[in-house]
Design an enzyme around this catalytic site. Sequence first.
Site, mmCIF file in Angstrom:
data_model
loop_
_atom_site.group_PDB
_atom_site.id
_atom_site.type_symbol
_atom_site.label_atom_id
_atom_site.label_comp_id
_atom_site.label_asym_id
_atom_site.label_seq_id
_atom_site.Cartn_x
_atom_site.Cartn_y
_atom_site.Cartn_z
ATOM 1 N N GLU A 171 0.792 -1.223 0.000
ATOM 2 C CA GLU A 171 0.000 0.000 0.000
ATOM 3 C C GLU A 171 0.826 1.275 0.000
ATOM 4 O OE1 GLU A 171 -2.926 -0.137 3.095
ATOM 5 O OE2 GLU A 171 -3.870 -1.924 2.291
ATOM 6 N N GLU A 358 -5.289 -8.766 0.851
ATOM 7 C CA GLU A 358 -5.984 -8.435 2.106
ATOM 8 C C GLU A 358 -7.453 -8.223 1.827
ATOM 9 O OE1 GLU A 358 -4.516 -5.113 4.436
ATOM 10 O OE2 GLU A 358 -2.460 -5.794 4.168
HETATM 11 C C1 GCO Z 1 -3.297 -2.533 5.065
HETATM 12 C C2 GCO Z 1 -2.978 -2.417 6.284
HETATM 13 C C3 GCO Z 1 -3.379 -3.292 7.347
HETATM 14 C C4 GCO Z 1 -4.558 -2.804 8.094
HETATM 15 C C5 GCO Z 1 -5.814 -3.234 7.420
HETATM 16 C C6 GCO Z 1 -7.042 -2.776 8.113
HETATM 17 O O1 GCO Z 1 -2.433 -3.132 4.424
HETATM 18 O O2 GCO Z 1 -4.296 -1.943 4.762
HETATM 19 O O3 GCO Z 1 -1.729 -2.803 6.048
HETATM 20 O O4 GCO Z 1 -2.238 -3.193 8.074
HETATM 21 O O5 GCO Z 1 -4.530 -3.317 9.362
HETATM 22 O O6 GCO Z 1 -5.848 -2.692 6.145
HETATM 23 O O7 GCO Z 1 -7.087 -1.387 8.117
#
Ligand code: GCO
Length: 452
Positions: A171, A358
């Site tokens: 990200e 994710e």
């Molecule tokens: C991401 C963040 C995560 C967060 C998750 C929830 O990659 O977005 O790295 O670390 O914890 O997105 O907000």
Amino acid sequence: MAFSLPKNSPLLKKDFTYGVATAAFQIEGATNLDGRCESIWDRFCRTPGKVLNDDHGDIACDHYHRVEQDLDLIQSLGVDAYRFSIAWPRIEPSPDTWNEAGFAFYERIINGLIERGIKPYLTLYHWDLPQYLEEKGGWINRETAYRFAVYAQKVVARFGDRVTAYATFNEPWCSAFLGYRFGNHAPGLQSDRLGFQAAHHLLLAHGLALPALREYAPNAEHGIVLNFTPNYPLTDSKQDQQAASFADEEHSHWFLQPLLTGSYPKSIIEQHPEWVPTQLDEDLVIIARDIDFLGINFYTRQVVSASDQEDYNIISPQVDGSMQLTDIGWEVFPQALTELLQGFKKRYSNLPPIIITENGAADNTSPNENGEVIDSMRVAYYNDHLNALHNAIESGVNISGYFAWSLMDNFEWAEGYSQRFGIVYVDYETQKRTIKHSGYCWQEFLNKRGKD
Ligand code: GCO
């Protein structure tokens, strides 16, 4: 009841990779141990008012001391893969000093995963920049991109093909825009110009690292992980639609387009020439080097409308009372995942294979009197997003894996420990882990796959 998908869904095939994900700073703790240096997140947590309740990562889930137990836990879920990140401050605690204790810690994880039949998916950078680099400007300083490439080379030279997939960055939108443009993440600066400059250097760092990754891990896959929150117009009006598409150019395509085509979106450059980062001619060629996969992190959508003063107004999440929100206040809107993937396929002829790196929900359900955590909202969230993914695959998008965020409750950045994203509950007083109902659903789903 575990998740329910159409009978012959590609998501039920054994060759589709499922995993759980974490990040170093969110779970490890042990921030002062074995030579690790301070990171920008340690500093940010110590800056009053930046992180809810002044929470910090000093202990977090104490994963540093509980690696074996946590690896057993991961194995018990029945996943194929585990996505984790490496803390640069453990590996290079001062410039050009390579810390054996840091390498050894991650080596235990990688070898421990392989012994358990689980594929390691390694992220080189999940936001924890060494503070000494921030002192020299952090991601505003072009030099940081070259430092990253050296760090990446040291890591891949050590772990090579034992790792199944390397992601350079997690990200960059968050690192650049939350960190340097909007200021709600470390290091907490607030300037459009700096945000776009940091973004450029992060993308450059990604491209600079790729040759070493390919050289030292020729059989691993190499890519990057981007986050997307697609923008939807509040109404069907032309103005609102234009506002939504501008917001997508600024927040999604500003990152994806240079990686895939070697250019930044024109509409943004025309409207905001002052945002365009300082760069060298060859940078975009470096940034657009081939990748084997694109990691996508998806949680929610955003609703926007046209504005007279700004580029657009952000309306969501509170458009109206009928929207379903997770505990962190993000709207549940799975169809945006399908449409996002379909839109990318349409726009980019060279879209690489996609891994959902994710996806998950904040559901802060606590243990009941029997000690069970019945997180029904999270279960429904996963079910609906798996079905959204199914729809994307059916329409021809190439998707090869899915990682649930997160293995366990952890340090949720500026929200501290107030938001729980885990499929395993963590009692921060005792560090006891309890598999939630969602974790058992995953277990059942994963064990049944490919057997019908
Ligand atoms: C991401 C963040 C995560 C967060 C998750 C929830 O990659 O977005 O790295 O670390 O914890 O997105 O907000």
